[in-house]
Scaffold this motif. Structure first.
Motif, PDB file in Angstrom:
ATOM      1  N   ALA A 149      28.784   8.752 -22.754  1.00  0.00           N
ATOM      2  CA  ALA A 149      28.729   9.731 -23.847  1.00  0.00           C
ATOM      3  C   ALA A 149      28.138  11.049 -23.349  1.00  0.00           C
ATOM      4  O   ALA A 149      27.065  11.067 -22.746  1.00  0.00           O
ATOM      5  CB  ALA A 149      27.909   9.188 -25.007  1.00  0.00           C
ATOM      6  N   GLY A 150      28.870  12.141 -23.565  1.00  0.00           N
ATOM      7  CA  GLY A 150      28.399  13.467 -23.187  1.00  0.00           C
ATOM      8  C   GLY A 150      28.522  13.790 -21.710  1.00  0.00           C
ATOM      9  O   GLY A 150      28.149  14.886 -21.286  1.00  0.00           O
ATOM     10  N   GLU A 151      29.064  12.885 -20.917  1.00  0.00           N
ATOM     11  CA  GLU A 151      29.163  13.086 -19.469  1.00  0.00           C
ATOM     12  C   GLU A 151      30.438  13.842 -19.118  1.00  0.00           C
ATOM     13  O   GLU A 151      31.504  13.586 -19.671  1.00  0.00           O
ATOM     14  CB  GLU A 151      29.147  11.726 -18.765  1.00  0.00           C
ATOM     15  N   ASP A 152      30.327  14.766 -18.201  1.00  0.00           N
ATOM     16  CA  ASP A 152      31.469  15.490 -17.667  1.00  0.00           C
ATOM     17  C   ASP A 152      32.312  14.529 -16.826  1.00  0.00           C
ATOM     18  O   ASP A 152      31.756  13.732 -16.052  1.00  0.00           O
ATOM     19  CB  ASP A 152      30.954  16.649 -16.803  1.00  0.00           C
TER      20      ASP A 152
ATOM     21  N   ALA B 160      31.446  14.623 -13.097  1.00  0.00           N
ATOM     22  CA  ALA B 160      30.160  13.978 -12.815  1.00  0.00           C
ATOM     23  C   ALA B 160      30.307  12.463 -12.884  1.00  0.00           C
ATOM     24  O   ALA B 160      29.722  11.731 -12.076  1.00  0.00           O
ATOM     25  CB  ALA B 160      29.102  14.463 -13.799  1.00  0.00           C
ATOM     26  N   ALA B 161      31.115  11.985 -13.831  1.00  0.00           N
ATOM     27  CA  ALA B 161      31.353  10.542 -13.951  1.00  0.00           C
ATOM     28  C   ALA B 161      32.043  10.010 -12.694  1.00  0.00           C
ATOM     29  O   ALA B 161      31.720   8.920 -12.213  1.00  0.00           O
ATOM     30  CB  ALA B 161      32.189  10.250 -15.193  1.00  0.00           C
ATOM     31  N   ALA B 162      33.002  10.775 -12.155  1.00  0.00           N
ATOM     32  CA  ALA B 162      33.695  10.350 -10.936  1.00  0.00           C
ATOM     33  C   ALA B 162      32.716  10.194  -9.779  1.00  0.00           C
ATOM     34  O   ALA B 162      32.769   9.208  -9.035  1.00  0.00           O
ATOM     35  CB  ALA B 162      34.793  11.355 -10.589  1.00  0.00           C
ATOM     36  N   CYS B 163      31.815  11.151  -9.631  1.00  0.00           N
ATOM     37  CA  CYS B 163      30.820  11.074  -8.555  1.00  0.00           C
ATOM     38  C   CYS B 163      29.858   9.910  -8.767  1.00  0.00           C
ATOM     39  O   CYS B 163      29.498   9.206  -7.822  1.00  0.00           O
ATOM     40  CB  CYS B 163      30.050  12.391  -8.454  1.00  0.00           C
ATOM     41  N   ARG B 164      29.447   9.684 -10.010  1.00  0.00           N
ATOM     42  CA  ARG B 164      28.545   8.570 -10.326  1.00  0.00           C
ATOM     43  C   ARG B 164      29.230   7.235 -10.033  1.00  0.00           C
ATOM     44  O   ARG B 164      28.644   6.346  -9.405  1.00  0.00           O
ATOM     45  CB  ARG B 164      28.110   8.641 -11.790  1.00  0.00           C
ATOM     46  N   GLU B 165      30.483   7.098 -10.455  1.00  0.00           N
ATOM     47  CA  GLU B 165      31.208   5.851 -10.217  1.00  0.00           C
ATOM     48  C   GLU B 165      31.421   5.598  -8.727  1.00  0.00           C
ATOM     49  O   GLU B 165      31.374   4.458  -8.277  1.00  0.00           O
ATOM     50  CB  GLU B 165      32.552   5.861 -10.952  1.00  0.00           C
TER      51      GLU B 165
END
Length: 133
Positions: free
Chosen positions: A30-33, A36-41
């Motif tokens: 929720a609220g994540e770009d 940024a989600a791709a890098c986190r994953e």
């Protein structure tokens, strides 16, 4: 992740212990770009840390029967092994077996049909990106 190898392009893929061959993907919080989600994953699923901003490639909104997926190229430093295993922390811990798949190589029936569609769209996008000066 993408790398040139022997005059061709290869993409990072992995064998999921329960769900066959896949590309790194995940859920946007929720609220994540999406970038940024791709890098986190990438960090969560294979232990790699992005060292620069992710490059947007495309989203899956025009693929039939697809959830909306966003595809990014996330730069990392160093040379990666041809194969490695990574133990994830989610879902009680799972071992993912990473390898490089040639973008123009045939896809076995171990790939989910949706990934087959993704590859058909991914190849021209990545070729155009690599050809840019």
């Amino acid at each position: 992740m993408l790398r040139p190898a022997g005059g061709r392009l290869e993409i990072l893929a992995f064998r999921h212990p329960l769900a066959g061959l896949q590309l790194v993907k995940g859920t946007i919080e929720a609220g994540e770009d999406p970038g940024a989600a791709a890098c986190r994953e990438l960090a969560e699923e294979c232990g790699l840390v992005a060292v620069g901003p992710p490059v947007f490639l495309f989203d899956s909104s025009d693929l039939p029967d697809a959830d909306r997926w966003f595809f990014y190229l996330c730069p990392v430093e160093g040379v990666l092994e041809d194969r490695w295993d990574f133990e994830t922390a989610d879902d009680g811990g799972q071992r993912f077996r990473f390898f490089w798949h040639g973008l123009e190589d045939d896809l076995s029936d171990e790939w989910h049909p949706l990934f087959v569609e993704v590859f058909s769209k991914l190849l021209p996008v990545l070729k155009a990106l690599v050809a840019e000066p």
